[in-house]
Design a protein around this motif. Structure first.
Motif: not given
Length: 84
Positions: A6-7, A65-69, A73-75
């Motif tokens: 999401k940009f 990458l670690e700060h994604g949610t 079923g998707r990152r």
């Protein structure tokens, strides 16, 4: 697993989906260029757990990458875009 990028740029959000296995810093830049082809020089950032805006580059990519949610079923990975 699918990643949703999401940009956010000038108050507008555009989304892109990509396989998480194919995701690296170069792929993020390619997706941004595909979504906003007329955008000139830009910087990319993401918010960390403290709410600080961190610059995205190859050295910070693993942290990004670690700060994604996880959602459905998707990152989901959020990026702030600024023209420079």
């Amino acid at each position: 697993m699918t990643a949703v990028l999401k940009f956010r740029f000038s108050g507008e959000v555009r989304r892109s989906q990509i396989q998480l296995a194919d995701l690296d810093a170069d792929a993020v830049v390619r997706e941004l260029s595909r979504l906003w082809p007329a955008l000139g020089d830009r910087s990319l950032g993401y918010f960390d757990e403290d709410g600080d805006l961190c610059g995205l580059c190859p050295a910070t990519f693993a942290d990004f990458l670690e700060h994604g949610t996880e959602s459905g079923g998707r990152r989901v990975l959020r990026l702030e875009v600024e023209e420079v």
